[in-house]
Design a protein around this motif. Structure first.
Motif, short mmCIF file in Angstrom:
data_model
loop_
_atom_site.label_atom_id
_atom_site.label_comp_id
_atom_site.label_asym_id
_atom_site.label_seq_id
_atom_site.Cartn_x
_atom_site.Cartn_y
_atom_site.Cartn_z
N LYS A 1 2.20 1.84 1.02
CA LYS A 1 3.48 1.39 1.55
C LYS A 1 3.58 2.03 2.91
O LYS A 1 3.69 3.06 2.99
N LYS B 1 1.11 -7.73 1.68
CA LYS B 1 2.40 -8.48 1.99
C LYS B 1 3.15 -7.53 3.29
O LYS B 1 3.23 -6.63 3.40
N GLU C 1 1.54 -3.08 1.22
CA GLU C 1 2.85 -3.53 1.46
C GLU C 1 3.28 -2.86 2.66
O GLU C 1 3.54 -1.66 3.09
#
Length: 266
Positions: free
Chosen positions: A19, A65, A42
């Motif tokens: 992340k 993403k 992400e």
């Protein structure tokens, strides 16, 4: 300020299942012939682009993403390439993917959606190969190609975008009404010699028809800009935009960007 991850000068790391968020610059910056395999991450809520690919870099991005960025999703500049496959790119403040300055990436089976500007924009002598992408529900529209840009396309689905630019043009509105000084919608832009505009100015088609009727005007090209007439930076007031919205900190250049999506007057 540094990006969350920097890949440069031939480096070829594997970056998986992270992340990368909340940065005051970009999420990942790949530059100076950087490579890398960037998968299943992400990347969100960064102040600049989620991923920058610049200066002859050629990374592979798969199944990431990239979302809710305060700028664009992926920005590819200065001869950047890259293979972008099966990424979800959504809810970014600027273009989902901006491709510029002689870049040539391959985008395959990505979903680019729910953006607050364009889905994909290609400008400044860039090109791209677009295959099997889904581009939908982006505010300005799905795919925008500047004058002189050619792309290779196969089996893309560009559907159900909000098409705010075309709607504003068809309604006779100034494009500054939908962009303010924070975005660069892509459409035909002009200059007005009567109003002594320079190569740092641009005027949208409806202001040319209404505010500059009878003036000595010149079509420049189809590209990214915001309308200086609507912004209130020209000598004559805009009759379409209403009260101009001035940025009290910075005046932004309306010419298309070279290395970033905002340029400042010096």
């Amino acid at each position: 300020m540094y990006s969350g991850v920097q890949i440069r000068t031939g480096s070829n790391p594997k970056i998986r299942r992270n992340k990368i968020w909340g940065g005051q610059n970009g999420g990942i910056l790949v530059y100076n012939s950087g490579l890398g395999c960037i998968e299943d991450n992400e990347i969100f809520d960064n102040a600049m682009a989620g991923v920058w690919i610049k200066t002859d870099s050629n990374p592979t991005l798969r199944r990431n993403k990239i979302h809710d960025g305060r700028d664009g999703g992926i920005c590819i500049f200065n001869g950047g390439r890259g293979l972008l496959e099966e990424n979800d790119i959504f809810r970014n403040a600027q273009a989902g993917v901006l491709i510029s300055t002689n870049s040539h990436p391959i985008l395959r089976k990505n979903r680019i959606f729910d953006g607050f500007a364009a889905g994909i924009e290609i400008t400044n002598h860039a090109t791209a190969t677009l295959e099997g992408n889904q581009i939908f529900n982006n505010r300005f529209g799905g795919l925008f190609l500047a004058s002189g840009v050619n792309v290779t396309m196969k089996d893309n689905k560009i559907m159900n975008n909000q098409d705010a630019i075309e709607k504003a043009v068809s309604r006779g509105q100034c494009l500054y009404k939908i962009s303010s000084y924070t975005s660069y919608p892509m459409h035909d832009f002009y200059r007005c010699h009567t109003c002594n505009t320079t190569d740092r100015n641009a005027i949208c088609v409806n202001c040319i028809k209404k505010c500059h009727q009878g003036h000595d005007v010149e079509f420049i090209r189809h590209d990214r800009f915001f309308c200086d007439c609507g912004a209130g930076t020209l000598s004559n007031p805009c009759t379409l935009a209403g009260e101009p919205t001035h940025d009290t900190d910075t005046l932004y250049d309306s010419a298309p960007p070279i290395e970033s999506n905002t340029l400042q007057h010096n």
